[in-house]
Design a protein around this motif. Structure first.
Motif, short mmCIF file in Angstrom:
data_model
loop_
_atom_site.label_atom_id
_atom_site.label_comp_id
_atom_site.label_asym_id
_atom_site.label_seq_id
_atom_site.Cartn_x
_atom_site.Cartn_y
_atom_site.Cartn_z
N SER A 39 1.15 -1.23 -0.20
CA SER A 39 0.07 0.09 -0.12
C SER A 39 0.93 1.31 -0.01
N GLU A 41 0.20 5.45 -0.10
CA GLU A 41 -0.59 6.72 0.03
C GLU A 41 0.05 8.03 0.31
N PRO A 43 -1.66 11.40 0.62
CA PRO A 43 -2.90 11.84 1.09
C PRO A 43 -3.03 13.40 0.67
N HIS A 83 6.15 5.80 7.77
CA HIS A 83 5.24 7.12 7.93
C HIS A 83 6.04 8.32 7.54
N PHE A 92 3.83 10.76 2.92
CA PHE A 92 3.41 9.58 2.15
C PHE A 92 3.57 8.24 3.52
#
Length: 167
Positions: A39, A41, A43, A83, A92
């Protein structure tokens, strides 16, 4: 005159003709390598790119787990979570489960436990580094290079903590 052929390579000359096999030679091999879960991300894109000079604070969490597939094969999964954030905004987030099937034979149970906690994750980690580096670059961010990890040290520390908890 003796018509007996000379001993073949690998024969010990004991006259057993290989009828009694000795203990299995230790073997350690990666049989299959795969990404089990992945995964990525970002955001707060594209706003984070407008800030320029992205130097995020990066938090890395790593753990490994294994399961017995059969008497000689084990699945080992290296779980990585990264993170990256700047101030209180997520730049990210990556979650990766890099897995492998390992054949481990000819070792004592204690040695197998040590291999599962040290050599297997160390074998998987270079693939983790490449996957994460590629993901971060494809996400439009500066390269993220994970430094080598001493899995033997982590394993020893986890063992000490486990023994301390049992005492």
């Amino acid at each position: 005159m003796n018509d007996t052929p000379p001993n073949k390579a690998g024969s010990n000359g004991s006259g057993s003709n290989g009828a009694a096999a000795g203990p299995a030679q230790p073997a350690f091999a990666l049989q299959q390598l795969y990404v089990k879960d992945l995964s990525f991300e970002a955001p707060n894109s594209p706003q984070v790119f407008a800030q320029g000079g992205i130097e995020p604070e990066t938090e890395l969490n790593i753990r490994n787990a294994h399961q017995v597939l059969d008497a000689e094969r084990y699945e080992v999964v290296l779980h990585i979570r990264i993170h990256a954030q700047q101030t209180d905004k997520t730049i990210f987030l990556i979650e990766l489960e890099q897995a492998g099937v390992f054949q481990i034979t000819g070792y004592t149970p204690e040695q197998v436990t040590t291999l599962l906690g040290t050599q297997c994750p160390a074998t998987l980690f270079p693939y983790v580094r490449e996957t994460i580096s590629s993901l971060v670059a494809k996400g439009g961010f500066p390269p993220l290079i994970l430094q080598p990890i001493n899995f033997e040290g982590l394993f020893a520390r986890a063992r000490e903590q486990q023994q301390g908890a049992q005492a």
